[in-house]
Design an enzyme around this catalytic site. Structure first.
Site, PDB file in Angstrom:
ATOM      1  CB  THR A 185     -17.254 -18.856  42.306  1.00 52.21           C
ATOM      2  OG1 THR A 185     -17.050 -19.583  41.094  1.00 52.21           O
ATOM      3  CG2 THR A 185     -16.561 -19.582  43.447  1.00 52.21           C
ATOM      4  CD  GLU A 326     -13.833 -20.293  46.423  1.00 52.13           C
ATOM      5  OE1 GLU A 326     -14.325 -19.147  46.586  1.00 52.13           O
ATOM      6  OE2 GLU A 326     -13.450 -20.712  45.319  1.00 52.13           O
ATOM      7  CE  LYS A 433       6.213 -10.597  38.000  1.00 51.65           C
ATOM      8  NZ  LYS A 433       6.573 -11.927  38.430  1.00 51.65           N
ATOM      9  CD1 TRP A 438       3.728  -8.546  39.256  1.00 59.24           C
ATOM     10  CD2 TRP A 438       3.421  -8.922  41.440  1.00 59.24           C
ATOM     11  NE1 TRP A 438       3.763  -9.892  39.457  1.00 59.24           N
ATOM     12  CE2 TRP A 438       3.589 -10.163  40.778  1.00 59.24           C
ATOM     13  CE3 TRP A 438       3.212  -8.919  42.812  1.00 59.24           C
ATOM     14  CZ2 TRP A 438       3.557 -11.376  41.452  1.00 59.24           C
ATOM     15  CZ3 TRP A 438       3.174 -10.142  43.475  1.00 59.24           C
ATOM     16  CH2 TRP A 438       3.345 -11.350  42.806  1.00 59.24           C
TER      17      TRP A 438
HETATM   18  P1  ADP Z   1     -15.847 -14.768  41.881  1.00 60.19           P
HETATM   19  O1  ADP Z   1     -14.556 -15.508  42.132  1.00 60.19           O
HETATM   20  O2  ADP Z   1     -16.617 -15.358  40.788  1.00 60.19           O
HETATM   21  O3  ADP Z   1     -15.694 -13.259  41.776  1.00 60.19           O
HETATM   22  P2  ADP Z   1     -16.436 -14.536  44.635  1.00 60.19           P
HETATM   23  O4  ADP Z   1     -17.622 -13.751  44.964  1.00 60.19           O
HETATM   24  O5  ADP Z   1     -16.132 -15.716  45.447  1.00 60.19           O
HETATM   25  O6  ADP Z   1     -16.668 -15.001  43.172  1.00 60.19           O
HETATM   26  O7  ADP Z   1     -15.211 -13.536  44.622  1.00 60.19           O
HETATM   27  C1  ADP Z   1     -14.223 -13.481  45.603  1.00 60.19           C
HETATM   28  C2  ADP Z   1     -13.179 -12.481  45.199  1.00 60.19           C
HETATM   29  O8  ADP Z   1     -13.698 -11.153  45.251  1.00 60.19           O
HETATM   30  C3  ADP Z   1     -11.964 -12.437  46.081  1.00 60.19           C
HETATM   31  O9  ADP Z   1     -11.068 -13.486  45.794  1.00 60.19           O
HETATM   32  C4  ADP Z   1     -11.392 -11.070  45.716  1.00 60.19           C
HETATM   33  O10 ADP Z   1     -10.651 -11.120  44.516  1.00 60.19           O
HETATM   34  C5  ADP Z   1     -12.620 -10.244  45.469  1.00 60.19           C
HETATM   35  N1  ADP Z   1     -12.878  -9.418  46.656  1.00 60.19           N
HETATM   36  C6  ADP Z   1     -13.806  -9.588  47.605  1.00 60.19           C
HETATM   37  N2  ADP Z   1     -13.745  -8.600  48.528  1.00 60.19           N
HETATM   38  C7  ADP Z   1     -12.731  -7.778  48.168  1.00 60.19           C
HETATM   39  C8  ADP Z   1     -12.140  -6.583  48.707  1.00 60.19           C
HETATM   40  N3  ADP Z   1     -12.606  -5.997  49.795  1.00 60.19           N
HETATM   41  N4  ADP Z   1     -11.087  -6.054  48.042  1.00 60.19           N
HETATM   42  C9  ADP Z   1     -10.610  -6.614  46.915  1.00 60.19           C
HETATM   43  N5  ADP Z   1     -11.123  -7.720  46.357  1.00 60.19           N
HETATM   44  C10 ADP Z   1     -12.164  -8.304  46.976  1.00 60.19           C
END
Ligand code: ADP
Length: 556
Positions: A185, A326, A433, A438
């Protein structure tokens, strides 16, 4: 009594080898185009697939065996793509390395992956050389292009390796469940975690890509996400599966060169995070370039501002998608439901949602007590997902708390409505919060970005004696523009609940970004704690909240 029957279907393994063979035999004329800053170099699939078999033979010669990990420390180009196939075809595991990790993180990621060989771009060799002595498993370094290789020890030249290798004609038979590729990640909310994709998960995910976006042989896919991030969002494998051209912008993701590449190569599909699309838009508007040859934009990785999607709409639909490392990453896509068309009052409401799960991915909403919550569009909980291309664990068994009951806890909180549209309101680590309620930082940002002077906006929680936390808005204005935060607060009135209206504002030149272009809220909070922003306090919290205190939940 009727006798039980069994399926009469074949059990053919779903492997990257199958994708590769399709590309080699059916789509020999499709192209891989690599941008080099001014011009592009191109190779058709017949050439690329032949080179893949040479690379596979070369890697085998270097000692790579099934199960071994081969790291790639590269930008988006043809050689990187060749490794995407050559490594898994051998039964080895491709480990894409994020070129923007800190030296300590990079060493940790390579060591925990156990990479035996690393393929590195000439321009990136100094970054690898700086940590070479800390790498405990790397035996060979293969360099793409001419470079100063001091500090790297003995290196192998990529082109020489291919030239001296005879194409590997007999590809090993693989089990669909064996590991094919690995990615960490980007570490937006913590240390990078490793995810290991199987041949089967890559195959199914490629088909899902094709099914959801109708990728086909006539498409040209502009890959504006780094290939070190979640397998380039799975696009390279999907393109090879369906015969679409792949347009790779190398390291030129800055607005001007990216626009030049897009204008010259005319993709039909473009893929990227919101920051990249924002940059491309600004550059295209300034240059008066029409992008109407594109048929579809796929944007995700972070919440996509409604105004950004609307700005692209005259040219093509910029569709919001949601995914994680993931989840390979495709998990949700935000297309309106049947009956809702452009011009309808709910059209942008649905387009602005995070998305609905694609076929193959299931979603549920879970409350604090671990039990499922209703899909009513109001109740807020953590989103969990499962499916055949969703991880069931992290490399090395770390982060066990992220999985429960066979589901992946996404760390994203939000709502799900009656039709299954998910709205992510925050990441659990970014939640604000305030007074027990929220406040959605993503929604506040989305509303602020609708103001014409605002280029970028990030909202983070800051401690507040009375309410626990309150939102701090950090803003970057468009060049030559600025607006008094009081006016922006007025602009928000009526658009968000009144108790969300922020009193703390700071203006910066640019919002810090993570390696893949997401807002770096960890860094923002740190800068705030260190007092690096000049925070302007607009009104007393009590005054903003006055109407709320008189409401049904008043008197807290
Ligand atoms: P990292 O956790 O390091 O950012 P990732 O690329 O796996 O690596 O990130 C996934 C996260 O990106 C998701 O859990 C979410 O929080 C965010 N994300 C991805 N697409 C969207 C979206 N369309 N809207 C909001 N958040 C998003």
């Amino acid at each position: 009594m009727a006798r039980p029957i069994q399926s009469t279907m074949q059990e053919v393994p779903l492997t990257i080898t199958d994708i590769f063979r399709r590309a080699a035999s059916l789509f020999s004329a499709s192209q891989v185009v690599t941008f080099e800053g001014d011009t592009s170099r191109r190779a058709d699939f017949s050439e690329v697939t032949e080179r893949v078999t040479r690379l596979a033979a070369g890697l085998r010669y270097l000692g790579v065996k099934p199960g071994d990990r081969v790291g790639t420390f590269c930008w988006n180009h043809q050689e990187h793509l060749e490794a995407y196939f050559a490594v898994p075809l051998l039964g080895a595991v491709l480990h894409t390395l994020n070129v923007r990790l800190s030296p300590a993180q990079l060493a940790h990621v390579i060591n925990s992956g156990g990479d035996r060989v690393v393929i590195v771009d000439a321009g990136l060799t100094p970054l690898l050389a700086a940590i070479r002595s800390q790498l405990t498993t790397v035996e060979k370094v293969v360099v793409v292009g001419r470079a100063d290789t001091s500090g790297l020890g003995a290196v192998v030249d990529y082109d020489e390796l291919l030239k001296s290798s005879t194409p590997l004609r007999t590809l090993p038979v693989l089990d669909e469940r064996q590991p094919a590729a690995m990615c960490h990640t980007s570490g937006t909310t913590g240390d990078p975690r490793g995810i290991v994709y199987s041949h089967r998960s890559v195959w199914l995910h490629s088909l899902a890509m094709i099914a959801n976006f109708a990728f086909n042989e006539h498409d040209r896919i502009g890959l504006m996400v780094p290939m070190f991030h979640v397998n380039g969002w799975g696009k390279p494998y999907a393109a090879f599966m369906c015969g679409a051209d792949l347009l790779l912008p190398e390291r030129f993701l800055q607005p001007q060169p990216l626009l030049a590449f897009v204008a010259a190569e005319r993709p039909t599909i473009v893929v990227g995070v919101p920051t990249i699309f924002q940059g491309l838009l600004t550059a295209a508007q300034a240059a008066g370039t029409e992008l109407d040859f594109i048929r579809l934009g796929i944007c995700g990785g972070a919440a996509v501002p409604t105004t950004l999607m609307q700005a692209y709409q005259p040219w093509f639909p910029l569709i919001q998608a949601w995914g994680m490392t993931e989840t390979s990453p495709l998990g949700m896509v935000a297309l309106p439901p049947r009956g809702v068309i452009e011009g309808d009052s709910s059209y942008w409401y649905y387009r602005s949602k995070t998305g609905r799960p694609v076929a193959g991915v299931e979603v549920r909403l879970i409350g604090d007590s671990g039990t499922p919550l209703p899909w009513d569009g109001k109740t807020v909980g953590e989103v969990e997902v499962r499916g055949p291309w969703v991880a069931s664990s992290h490399l090395g068994g770390v982060g066990r708390d992220r999985f429960h009951d066979g589901w992946l806890r996404t760390g994203d909180v939000g709502t799900v409505d009656e039709l299954g549209y998910v709205q992510i309101t925050d990441r659990t680590k970014d939640i604000i919060k305030s007074g027990g309620e929220w406040i959605s930082s993503l929604e506040l940002e989305n509303q602020l970005l609708a103001h014409p002077a605002v280029l970028d906006a990030a909202v983070v929680g800051i401690p507040d004696e009375r309410w626990g936390e309150r939102p701090l808005v950090v803003l970057a204005f468009r060049p030559g523009q600025s607006v008094d935060p009081e006016d922006l607060r007025q602009f928000l009135i009526g658009k968000v609940p009144s108790f969300w209206l922020p009193e703390s504002w700071a203006v910066v030149l640019a919002i810090p970004k993570t390696p893949v272009g997401k807002q770096d809220k960890k860094a923002l909070r740190q800068l705030q704690v260190e007092g690096r922003f000049e925070v302007q306090r607009l009104v007393r919290v009590e005054a903003v909240w006055a109407d709320r205190l008189r409401g049904p939940k008043g008197g807290r």
